[in-house]
Design a protein around this motif. Sequence first.
Motif, PDB file in Angstrom:
ATOM      1  N   THR B  33       0.819  -1.218   0.000  1.00  9.58           N
ATOM      2  CA  THR B  33       0.000   0.000   0.000  1.00  9.58           C
ATOM      3  C   THR B  33       0.852   1.267   0.000  1.00  9.58           C
ATOM      4  O   THR B  33       0.562   2.213  -0.718  1.00  9.58           O
ATOM      5  CB  THR B  33      -0.949   0.002   1.208  1.00  9.58           C
ATOM      6  N   ALA B 223      -0.116   2.522  13.073  1.00  6.75           N
ATOM      7  CA  ALA B 223       0.592   1.250  13.062  1.00  6.75           C
ATOM      8  C   ALA B 223       0.230   0.483  11.805  1.00  6.75           C
ATOM      9  O   ALA B 223      -0.914   0.518  11.370  1.00  6.75           O
ATOM     10  CB  ALA B 223       0.210   0.436  14.287  1.00  6.75           C
ATOM     11  N   PHE B 224       1.212  -0.166  11.211  1.00  2.00           N
ATOM     12  CA  PHE B 224       0.915  -0.893   9.971  1.00  2.00           C
ATOM     13  C   PHE B 224       1.777  -2.133   9.818  1.00  2.00           C
ATOM     14  O   PHE B 224       2.039  -2.593   8.717  1.00  2.00           O
ATOM     15  CB  PHE B 224       1.074   0.029   8.753  1.00  2.00           C
ATOM     16  N   ARG B 227      -0.408  -5.081   8.495  1.00  2.00           N
ATOM     17  CA  ARG B 227      -0.731  -4.888   7.084  1.00  2.00           C
ATOM     18  C   ARG B 227       0.451  -5.294   6.212  1.00  2.00           C
ATOM     19  O   ARG B 227       0.294  -5.986   5.205  1.00  2.00           O
ATOM     20  CB  ARG B 227      -1.071  -3.417   6.800  1.00  2.00           C
ATOM     21  N   ARG B 258      -9.097  -5.916   8.927  1.00  2.00           N
ATOM     22  CA  ARG B 258      -9.643  -4.566   8.911  1.00  2.00           C
ATOM     23  C   ARG B 258     -10.175  -4.184   7.536  1.00  2.00           C
ATOM     24  O   ARG B 258      -9.539  -4.446   6.515  1.00  2.00           O
ATOM     25  CB  ARG B 258      -8.491  -3.605   9.189  1.00  2.00           C
ATOM     26  N   GLU B 260     -10.194  -1.402   6.183  1.00  2.00           N
ATOM     27  CA  GLU B 260      -9.377  -0.396   5.493  1.00  2.00           C
ATOM     28  C   GLU B 260      -8.187  -0.997   4.757  1.00  2.00           C
ATOM     29  O   GLU B 260      -7.361  -0.266   4.225  1.00  2.00           O
ATOM     30  CB  GLU B 260      -8.871   0.657   6.491  1.00  2.00           C
ATOM     31  N   TYR B 261      -8.073  -2.309   4.746  1.00  2.00           N
ATOM     32  CA  TYR B 261      -6.905  -2.955   4.130  1.00  2.00           C
ATOM     33  C   TYR B 261      -7.288  -3.763   2.892  1.00  2.00           C
ATOM     34  O   TYR B 261      -7.135  -4.982   2.856  1.00  2.00           O
ATOM     35  CB  TYR B 261      -6.225  -3.882   5.146  1.00  2.00           C
TER      36      TYR B 261
END
Lengths: 152, 639
Positions: B33, B223-224, B227, B258, B260-261
């Motif tokens: 991303t 935080a990622f 992901r 999530r 959003e991913y």
Amino acid sequence: MREKVREILTAFDGDKSQVIPMLQAIQHEVGYLPEEGMEEVASYTGLRRSKVYGTATFYSQFYFTPQGDHEIKVCLGTACHVKGAMNLMDTLERELGIRCGETTTDNKYSLKRVNCVGSCALAPVVMVEDHVYGRVETKHVKGVLDKSAASV
Amino acid sequence: MQQVFETIAKQSRAAWKALHREDIPQILIGSATCGRGTGALDIMRAIQRKLDENGIQALVKEVGCIGMCYAEALVDIIKPGFPRISYSQMTPEKATELVESFLVGDDPRPDMALGHFGDQALEGIPRLYELPVFDGQERVILKNCGHIDPESIDEYILQGGYSGLVKSLESQPEEIIEKVSQSGLRGRGGAGFPTGRKWASCLRAQGDQKYVICNADEGDPGAFMDRSVLEGDPHSVIEGMIIAGYAIGATRGYMYVRAEYPLAIFRLKKAIAQAKERNLLGENILGSGFDFELEVFQGAGAFVCGESTALVLSIEGNRGMPKPLPRPRTTEKGLWDKPTLLNNVKTFSMVPQIMNRGPQWFAGIGTEGSPGTAVFALTGKIERSGLVEVPMGMELRRIIEKIGGGVPDGRAFKAVQTGGPSGGCLPDEMLSLPVDFDTLDRAGSMMGSGGMVVLDDSTCMVDVAKYFLDFTCEESCGQCVPCRLGTQQMLAILEDICAGQGREGDIEQLLALGESIIKTSICGLGKSAPNPVLSTIKYFRDEYEAHIKEKRCPALVCHRLILYRIDEEKCSGCGLCLRSCPVQAISGEKKEPHQIADEECTRCGICLDVCPDRFGAVECITGQENLASSGRDGSECPH
Ligand SMILES: Cc1cc2nc3c(=O)[nH]c(=O)nc-3n(C[C@H](O)[C@H](O)[C@H](O)COP(=O)(O)O)c2cc1C
Ligand code: FES
């Protein structure tokens, strides 16, 4: 609308554990959760309507009114916050003439906030549909809007 | 089983070889991303076009995130005769130029290169792993991220993937759990619960059906890590889950990801399909008689669903409200009231390597109490933001200053925030602390799942505390009073303080409220919600006092306590600020001193940024006295 929702629901077997995926599928196709959609999910799963509404309203992903063609999400996660994301939000609100959570009258844009899209290293971040714009400055905002308008 | 797998691995090797011919160059595009956010896909198209134009045969492929997000977009080239070279800050134009120089020509362009992966020295290009950003890093969880194509199961298998599963299927469940226990692995979702103990309790639990759930809700804003693992090495998590399923006797698994991913969800689904195709998932895996089905469940946007009982309720189709204590353990009565094992993404992703390399290997990394590595998402006011993985026990200072390169733009370090909304802020004096589960807890912060946001002197600590309280207030599920109303009260006080309405006694009130919310909330969200406030009061009390007593925001952040003005003596009337102001709050004739209309000003600070240094006419002021001398006291501000 009812027909369309029924069509969408044929992909599910009606088990009540699938309420959230069903709602997601309807919103994905229709753009929001219309009343007929909620009713259909209730009768398809045998749950009470209040129960389906109860679940749907708990989650911030679901909308109950039509949304704009383009979904603009400003990240207000921690990393973006400390890098001035609020200024971006202010600028977008001003450019679009709406507040966060609203849709423009021409139904073109909906403006939303999101708490971190996981691209914190690029903060501050604006997400248009599924595309992440990183290191956005207030002066880039117009460009981001134009680009999204061009991608209808 | 070994034999069945050997056949599969052989096919993978053949497929890989056919693709990766030794005589043609490979081009690796970091397209997670963050890479996509810096134009990776446009760059990939530009490179392909250039290759086609010049009739060059090359393998162009996408890889996950290697963690150097500050250097994105990254393109790596492996040209026969050269080691793999990494190029940073790529754009379609630069990438086209690079192909021209290096692949049409033979110049590896040291001016664009970040580093190379070879053993021998290469003229003008440093070895990548000798760059300060890799100082002390040890890649276990991120081993494959940025190196393999996450959408290719063949590449994962070639890196030793799924051999941990084969080993596990050949052992008894108890032996697997024993290994996990011996490794000392602790859950990476935040609390650091011993993984072996959790698995053992799930194995003991009685039930005709058991479940394995991977917690990929990663709701901590800033935080990622999870992901990146899901996008860069999805099979490692899947393999870990299958092993867990076999160990506890579960035949179904869910990955709660999530909403959003989207890219992570896409890659996971693809990986699951590939694993099924090879019979590494599904019925009778590799002829072992063990069945395991895996499904992706997409979250719907609720932070509290990261909590285990809320997550389970959410999969069942309910509102995600944590169950109050006393309640049965999830390991005994979880999903559909069946025994359920819930672990974080990183916890699962380490399991295959523990099976392969043995528990002693893992226990030998990090500290005695917290073995293994920790992955942090280093962000905020930091020179090199990105993902870092270090052995547990490394000093915070080394992570921030050496690996992260410290605070940029000549500013001063103020604090580091770890653990997200449940954690706290630690000041410079605490940077000698080693990172592990227990030390950060004791210092009033927490390890959390790995967010590490660096703050500099332009960050207001009261504003940061308010930010987190606003977050938890919004995300509170609302069922218990302390969390629902207590956090609102705390937020109201913080808002007052930031707006210049703070009163004597506010700090004590915040402390008292915080303490009772911690004691009386139902779940971890409420119990930890006051931490950001308590830790900032502990270490930055003077900032709170400046806001309350002097109506002064030392970091010049709180809108109601600052104003921008133009020094008439210094202003030459160049008009730069006037033209840049987005709300036309600035007026003045050409060559005459300008003024800012305070009622119109939104405090975006652009005028200060654009005013040429040689004039330095725009200033931002704060503090009761200064504001009063500019004609208003803090409370009258229109904002
Ligand atoms: C409010 C709240 C949010 C949480 N969010 C997450 C999360 O996003 N990811 C995660 O792995 N654990 C999260 N946890 C921790 C989980 O409850 C649980 O402890 C963890 O997933 C267990 O996995 P582990 O043993 O591998 O750490 C959260 C806990 C609370 C109280
Ligand atoms: S805080 Fe904005 S992307 Fe993470």
